[in-house]
Every structure is written in structure tokens, then in C-alpha cells.
Design a protein around this motif. Structure first.
Motif, PDB file in Angstrom:
ATOM      1  N   THR A 132      39.624  34.728  89.551  1.00 33.04           N
ATOM      2  CA  THR A 132      40.532  34.720  90.811  1.00 33.04           C
ATOM      3  C   THR A 132      42.079  35.025  89.979  1.00 33.04           C
ATOM      4  O   THR A 132      41.862  35.470  88.804  1.00 33.04           O
ATOM      5  CB  THR A 132      40.845  33.427  91.035  1.00 33.04           C
ATOM      6  OG1 THR A 132      40.993  32.391  90.173  1.00 33.04           O
ATOM      7  CG2 THR A 132      39.521  32.881  91.992  1.00 33.04           C
ATOM      8  N   THR A 152      38.866  34.149  96.260  1.00 38.49           N
ATOM      9  CA  THR A 152      38.508  32.570  96.282  1.00 38.49           C
ATOM     10  C   THR A 152      37.705  32.194  95.105  1.00 38.49           C
ATOM     11  O   THR A 152      37.184  33.061  94.532  1.00 38.49           O
ATOM     12  CB  THR A 152      37.841  31.989  97.559  1.00 38.49           C
ATOM     13  OG1 THR A 152      36.380  32.661  97.419  1.00 38.49           O
ATOM     14  CG2 THR A 152      38.646  32.544  98.811  1.00 38.49           C
ATOM     15  N   LYS A 153      37.839  30.844  94.761  1.00 39.60           N
ATOM     16  CA  LYS A 153      36.971  30.484  93.706  1.00 39.60           C
ATOM     17  C   LYS A 153      35.507  30.358  94.198  1.00 39.60           C
ATOM     18  O   LYS A 153      34.770  30.629  93.108  1.00 39.60           O
ATOM     19  CB  LYS A 153      37.424  28.849  93.396  1.00 39.60           C
ATOM     20  CG  LYS A 153      38.911  28.775  93.018  1.00 39.60           C
ATOM     21  CD  LYS A 153      39.289  27.371  92.832  1.00 39.60           C
ATOM     22  CE  LYS A 153      40.878  27.316  92.803  1.00 39.60           C
ATOM     23  NZ  LYS A 153      41.551  25.884  92.907  1.00 39.60           N
ATOM     24  N   ASN A 211      32.301  32.217  92.035  1.00 43.64           N
ATOM     25  CA  ASN A 211      31.245  31.545  91.318  1.00 43.64           C
ATOM     26  C   ASN A 211      29.752  32.328  92.077  1.00 43.64           C
ATOM     27  O   ASN A 211      28.964  32.857  91.682  1.00 43.64           O
ATOM     28  CB  ASN A 211      31.010  30.240  91.864  1.00 43.64           C
ATOM     29  CG  ASN A 211      32.048  29.375  91.063  1.00 43.64           C
ATOM     30  OD1 ASN A 211      32.202  29.606  90.107  1.00 43.64           O
ATOM     31  ND2 ASN A 211      32.357  28.182  91.578  1.00 43.64           N
ATOM     32  N   ASN A 237      39.156  25.826  89.260  1.00 42.21           N
ATOM     33  CA  ASN A 237      38.670  24.640  89.283  1.00 42.21           C
ATOM     34  C   ASN A 237      37.617  24.353  87.926  1.00 42.21           C
ATOM     35  O   ASN A 237      36.892  23.500  87.812  1.00 42.21           O
ATOM     36  CB  ASN A 237      37.326  24.786  90.606  1.00 42.21           C
ATOM     37  CG  ASN A 237      38.238  24.287  91.867  1.00 42.21           C
ATOM     38  OD1 ASN A 237      39.445  23.994  91.692  1.00 42.21           O
ATOM     39  ND2 ASN A 237      37.693  24.461  92.831  1.00 42.21           N
ATOM     40  N   HIS A 291      38.293  30.168  86.627  1.00 47.18           N
ATOM     41  CA  HIS A 291      39.167  29.929  87.917  1.00 47.18           C
ATOM     42  C   HIS A 291      39.588  28.588  87.846  1.00 47.18           C
ATOM     43  O   HIS A 291      39.220  27.965  86.800  1.00 47.18           O
ATOM     44  CB  HIS A 291      38.511  30.391  89.286  1.00 47.18           C
ATOM     45  CG  HIS A 291      37.280  29.440  89.466  1.00 47.18           C
ATOM     46  ND1 HIS A 291      37.347  27.958  89.767  1.00 47.18           N
ATOM     47  CD2 HIS A 291      36.103  29.864  89.790  1.00 47.18           C
ATOM     48  CE1 HIS A 291      35.955  27.803  89.596  1.00 47.18           C
ATOM     49  NE2 HIS A 291      35.139  28.782  89.718  1.00 47.18           N
TER      50      HIS A 291
END
Length: 613
Positions: free
Chosen positions: A299, A251-252, A256, A275, A273
């Protein structure tokens, strides 16, 4: 075999030599010659085997044979990601540096104006992602009617990312007669369906078994609980002497978090990623290639097409659900025949994914059991209803909910009215820093009045409002006190009364019924003339009234004595009532100099009934 034997022209051979290319890779040996002859090519090869050069060199050579007027787009390369599009554009510039051809790249996530400016100047080769290409074509900036060569790169990745519908829309914009070069690492049924409708008698090129990883990559897997993965990652980065590594997360939010944890452990890391803005993604990738960042946490958006020279390690922080994605991830290392290492972490909930991967590649991934954090949790996480869930997805959803709550709280805080702090009363410079006793002694010695206003705490809301009003300043207070007020009009410079408003009509009616005030006394001949005219008019009126009254009396029969008396009493009573209210109303014709009802204060108030009435 050498590049000269493939039939490439001298400017391209010179550029390849400057880049250090000595002999072609297997995919280049099999694809360049049929592509130069104009045949459609279906290439199935693992990423990192030199596919870009396999289609870029033939395109450059074929387009250099002629230069149509206006520089129309003659070759289109469609890619799934922005990073891959930038990389292919750089390759075209490097291979064609000695040729008079222009190339450009367009992708979303950035402003379109610089890309539009390049398109207006004319380009021979266009590298694009599907979304931005369709957007600019809809605006009229892209014309594909004169296209000669079409390349669809990473076709299976297009399918995985949900771009297959956009690809079909792009295909409808292309001319029927063209050369098509089709490249994919895997060939699922959906991709094969696309191949059958797009290619005509293609030359099939396959250099490796479909979906098999490169043999030179050293693979291993560690069984570890989800909570200890970051500790194990930091430990292995130091123990294995990692030069540079890509860490793949599910996942994003996870990307992070892992990047932040690595930074806390003293390991330089950056996240990349979907976002992230395009500028941030390019900056992180540039820092990673330059060696400023040791670990690039990404990702699957970065699992394809990234060409990083001598990438030493790939870490699968989370195992992918789709087995083919594992092959794409580890293919980031071991490129161009160089060795590489792929390390995977697997918790109890990811064991089914590991079985699917081993089934796809046809062999077991070596298991490493000797590490400080062996697996201790042997059950998959479940939700409140007892259903199995993915812990990483649940954590990402919870983080998203928290961010939404924070944004909502910030928005509510912004909507609250801001209260201005109280303004302290001004203190004379000579009184600053002195005690009250010294202030009184100084004023007494200087002869000043002891009635100096001292700001005090207001004892009531009314007193508080008075104190606030006093602090506004003499000028503002004077303006507010002298501002005219009218019950029927708001205090606005832009207000114009509506003559059909109820209060305006009542004002006009009141003025119509109001007693007429006598004119100011005049002197001289004008006053005498007006007085004589008024007397003459009154005498004439009396005569007319007398004559009409006599005629009525002669026509009507005499009334009874009692009824006449009642009428006289009623007239006297009505006269007294009118006298209390200022006299009998008289209809007055307005002259041109008289003001309109909306220009004077309201006259309704004098006609309100009082208790005496």
C-alpha cells in the motif's frame, strides 16, 4: 564537482568512496555547503535524488567537532514511516563508520525495551517516527533540550498520513535555537505554513520542478477491467522480463489478495502494509532486497523512502486518488539516475484519477491498447441506492465484515461448554478380544461367578446418572457419599457461617427451646452428691413456691367456681399438647462444653407442624 570540493572531512570522504559514491547529485551539491555552515535549508526534490546523504554528511561532520559529557541527543531526524527510519539509520551508520558517533532509531510496532536500552547508553543522532518519539518522551526516556540540529524529512508525507499534529507537538519540545533542515517532494499550503513558522532565513534548494516525475522513467497505462487486473499483471511480469517490482494497491485487503494470486500463478510475492507486524514487514522487505521475492505488493505506506537498488519496475495496480502519490510511487524506480519502468492499470471508475495525474505532470501518459484483456465495462460501479462507489473499498469492507463474523462465531464456539466423552467400562485383560460365549465358558471353567457386572445402556435418566456415578471410581463415590450435608451451610472448606443469617438464628432459637436431655448416669460418691444436691434444691423450691402461693391466695379474693373450672380444663389441654411435642420447654443455661448452634445439625425440623397438630 567532487565531494572534496564541498568541504567534507576525510573520514566521511573515505566512507563515501567505499560505498561507490563518485560525485555528488544536484541536491547534494546545493544543500551540503550551506548545511555545513549552519544555515537552515529548505530542500524540494524528488525522492531518490540523494536527499539522505545531503543532510546526513553535514550532520556527521558538525557533531564530530565536539563531544559533550553524557552523550545527549544533539540531532533528531523525524520521518513518517518505519521503513524510511530504518533506511536513514543504516545510511548514518554507513557514512559515519569512521567517526566515534552513536546513532539509534526508534519506531512503533515493536517492543520498546531494546530502544530504551540504547537511549540509556547515550546517542548523538536519533532517527524516529512521531508516535514512538512522543511516547518515549512522555515516559522520560528522551530529552531534546540540548538538540542542535533538527531534520524533518518527507514533510508532505507527514501531512498525507495525518502526522502533522504530532509534528507540531514535537516542535514544542525542541529548543528555540537550533539548525533546521527541511525536505519535501511537494509543497502544499499546509507544508508551506509549517515552513514559515519553523525555518529562519533558509537556503532554498530545488533541483526539479515541484511534483514532476523523473524524466528517465518510462511510463505507460493499460485500460483494463478490475476483474482482469491480476491476469494482466501476471502476464506482464513474464512478458516484460521483470527482475523485481513493487506493486501498489489501494487497500490492505487488496495487497493480500494480489500477493496470493501471484503466488498461485507461480510468481514469488509478499505483501507489506500497515496491518502487518513490524517483524513481518522487515522480513518481506529483506527477502525482496535479497532477490528471494520478485514482487513486493504494498500500500502507499511503502510509497516513500524505500531505497531499493536497481528496482526495474513499478506497477500501479490501482491508481491513487491523490495525484502527488503517483509521483511518489513511480519514484521508487529510476533512482540515482538509473532507468526504470512504471506501468499503471486503469479501470473505468479510475479514469478521473488518470486525468488528474496527467494534469499534474503536464503531459499524457502513453496508452497501451494491445493486450489480451481490453476494457469491456464502461460504467462505474454503484451501490444499492445508485450512488457511485469504489469497488476496491467495497470489497475491503465486505472482507472485513466476514472476518468479524468469523471471529464472533469462533468466540461463541469457545464459550460453549465442552462435553467430556463417555468413559467405557474397564474390560479385564483376559476378556479382551473374546466373544461373549467364550467369556462365559472361560469363567465357568475357572470357577468364577457369573455375576460379573456388564455395562448396559441406561434405560432412564436416573439409571444413566447411576452408571455415570459408578464410573467415577470407588474412591470418589465413597468421598461423596460420606460428605456431611447441612441445610444452612454450603459445602465449602472456606465457608464460615454468618451468625446473623436467618437460618442460623432459627437454629439457635430451636436449641434454646428444645427439651433438655438428662445427663448420663453416674456412679459412686459423685452421683450421690449430685442426687442429694438435686433433692435439696427441689425441696427448697417446693417450699418457696408453697409460701408464695399461700401469700397470693391470702391477698386475692376467692374466684367463682365456674371460672376456676375453665382454667383447670385449659391447663390440662395445654399439658396434653406439650406432651405430644416432647414435654414442656425448659430454659437451659449453656455450659462451656456445649457446642455452638452452627456446629450441630439443624433442630428446626422437629418443630415443623405436622398434620396431627
Amino acid at each position: 564537482m567532487t565531494f572534496q570540493e564541498l568541504g567534507l572531512m576525510e573520514p566521511i570522504l573515505k566512507a563515501l568512496a567505499e560505498l561507490g559514491y563518485e560525485k555528488p547529485s544536484p541536491i547534494q551539491e546545493k544543500a551540503i555547503s550551506p548545511a555545513l555552515s549552519g544555515r537552515d535549508v529548505l530542500g524540494c526534490a524528488q525522492t531518490g535524488t540523494g536527499k539522505t546523504c545531503a543532510f546526513a554528511a553535514p550532520i556527521l561532520q558538525r557533531l564530530s567537532a565536539g563531544h559533550p559529557a553524557g552523550r545527549p541527543i544533539r540531532s533528531l531526524i523525524l520521518t513518517p514511516t518505519r521503513e524510511l527510519a530504518l533506511q536513514i539509520q543504516e545510511s548514518f551508520e554507513a557514512y559515519g563508520k569512521h567517526l566515534p558517533l552513536r546513532s539509534a532509531v526508534i519506531f512503533g510496532g515493536v517492543g520498546q525495551q531494546p530502544q530504551v536500552d540504547k537511549l540509556k547508553k547515550g546517542v548523538d543522532i536519533l532517527v524516529a517516527t512521531p508516535g514512538r518519539l512522543l511516547d518515549l518522551q512522555g515516559q522520560g526516556y528522551v530529552d531534546l533540550s540540548r538538540l542542535e540540529i533538527f531534520v524533518l524529512d518527507e514533510a508532505d508525507r507527514m501531512l498525507d498520513m495525518g502526522f502533522i499534529h504530532d509534528v507540531r507537538r514535537v516542535l514544542k519540545l525542541l529548543p528555540a535555537v537550533k539548525q533546521t533542515l527541511f525536505f519535501s517532494a511537494t509543497m502544499p499550503p499546509e507544508v508551506m505554513e509549517l515552513v514559515d513558522g519553523l525555518l529562519h532565513d533558509p537556503v532554498k534548494v530545488a533541483v526539479d520542478p515541484i511534483s514532476s516525475p523523473v524524466e528517465v522513467i518510462d511510463q505507460s497505462v493499460y485500460l483494463v477491467d478490475k476483474g482482469n487486473k491480476t491476469r494482466l499483471l501476471s502476464y506482464l511480469v513474464e512478458k516484460l522480463n521483470v527482475k523485481n517490482a513493487i506493486v501498489f494497491t489501494r487497500t490492505k485487503h487488496g495487497a493480500n489478495k494480489v500477493a496470493a494470486d501471484l503466488q498461485k500463478a507461480g510468481i514469488t510475492a509478499a505483501a507489506i502494509h500497515g496491518n502487518k507486524s513490524q517483524t513481518a514487514r522487515q522480513q518481506a522487505l529483506s527477502d525482496f532486497k535479497a532477490g528471494k521475492v520478485k514482487c513486493l505488493v504494498a500500500t502507499d505506506i511503502a510509497a516513500r523512502g524505500l531505497d531499493i537498488e536497481e528496482l526495474s519496475h513499478v506497477f500501479n495496480y490501482n491508481l491513487p486518488e491523490v495525484s502527488e502519490t503517483y509521483v511518489h510511487r513511480i519514484g521508487r524506480t529510476g533512482r540515482a539516475g538509473h532507468g526504470g519502468t512504471a506501468v499503471s492499470f486503469c479501470d473505468f471508475g479510475e479514469k478521473p484519477y488518470l486525468k488528474d495525474i496527467e494534469k499534474l505532470i503536464g503531459r499524457k501518459v502513453p496508452l497501451v491498447e494491445d493486450h489480451p484483456w481490453p476494457m469491456e465495462i464502461f460504467e462505474a460501479p454503484k451501490d444499492a441506492k445508485g450512488r457511485p462507489v469504489n469497488a476496491d473499498d467495497a470489497e475491503a469492507r465486505q472482507a472485513a465484515r466476514e472476518r468479524r463474523r468469523e471471529r464472533a462465531a469462533a468466540a461463541r464456539e469457545e464459550r460453549k461448554p465442552r462435553q467430556s466423552p463417555p468413559v467405557p467400562a474397564p474390560v479385564p485383560p483376559e476378556d479382551a478380544g473374546q466373544s461373549p460365549k467364550k467369556k462365559r465358558r472361560r469363567r465357568k471353567d475357572s470357577g468364577e461367578s457369573g455375576a460379573q457386572p456388564v455395562p448396559i445402556q441406561p434405560a432412564s435418566p436416573a439409571a444413566g446418572e447411576s452408571a455415570k456415578k459408578g464410573r467415577r471410581g470407588v474412591r470418589q463415590q465413597h468421598l461423596e457419599d460420606t460428605m456431611p450435608t447441612a441445610p444452612s451451610q454450603p459445602s465449602s472448606d472456606f465457608y464460615k457461617p454468618n451468625p446473623l443469617d436467618g437460618d442460623v438464628i432459627l437454629d439457635a432459637t430451636a436449641r434454646l427451646l428444645a427439651p433438655r436431655k438428662g445427663p448420663a448416669p453416674e456412679h459412686g460418691q459423685g452421683a450421690k452428691r449430685k442426687k442429694h444436691a438435686s433433692a435439696t434444691q427441689s425441696e427448697h423450691t417446693r417450699r418457696e413456691q408453697g409460701r408464695h402461693g399461700q401469700e397470693k391466695r391470702e391477698q386475692k379474693a376467692p374466684e367463682k367456681q365456674g371460672e376456676g373450672k375453665k382454667r383447670e380444663d385449659h391447663k390440662r389441654e395445654r399439658g396434653r399438647s406439650r406432651g405430644r411435642r416432647g414435654g414442656a420447654p425448659e430454659v437451659v443455661l449453656r455450659s462451656g462444653s456445649q457446642k455452638d448452634s452452627t456446629e450441630q445439625p439443624s433442630l428446626i425440623k422437629p418443630y415443623y407442624l405436622t398434620p396431627d397438630d
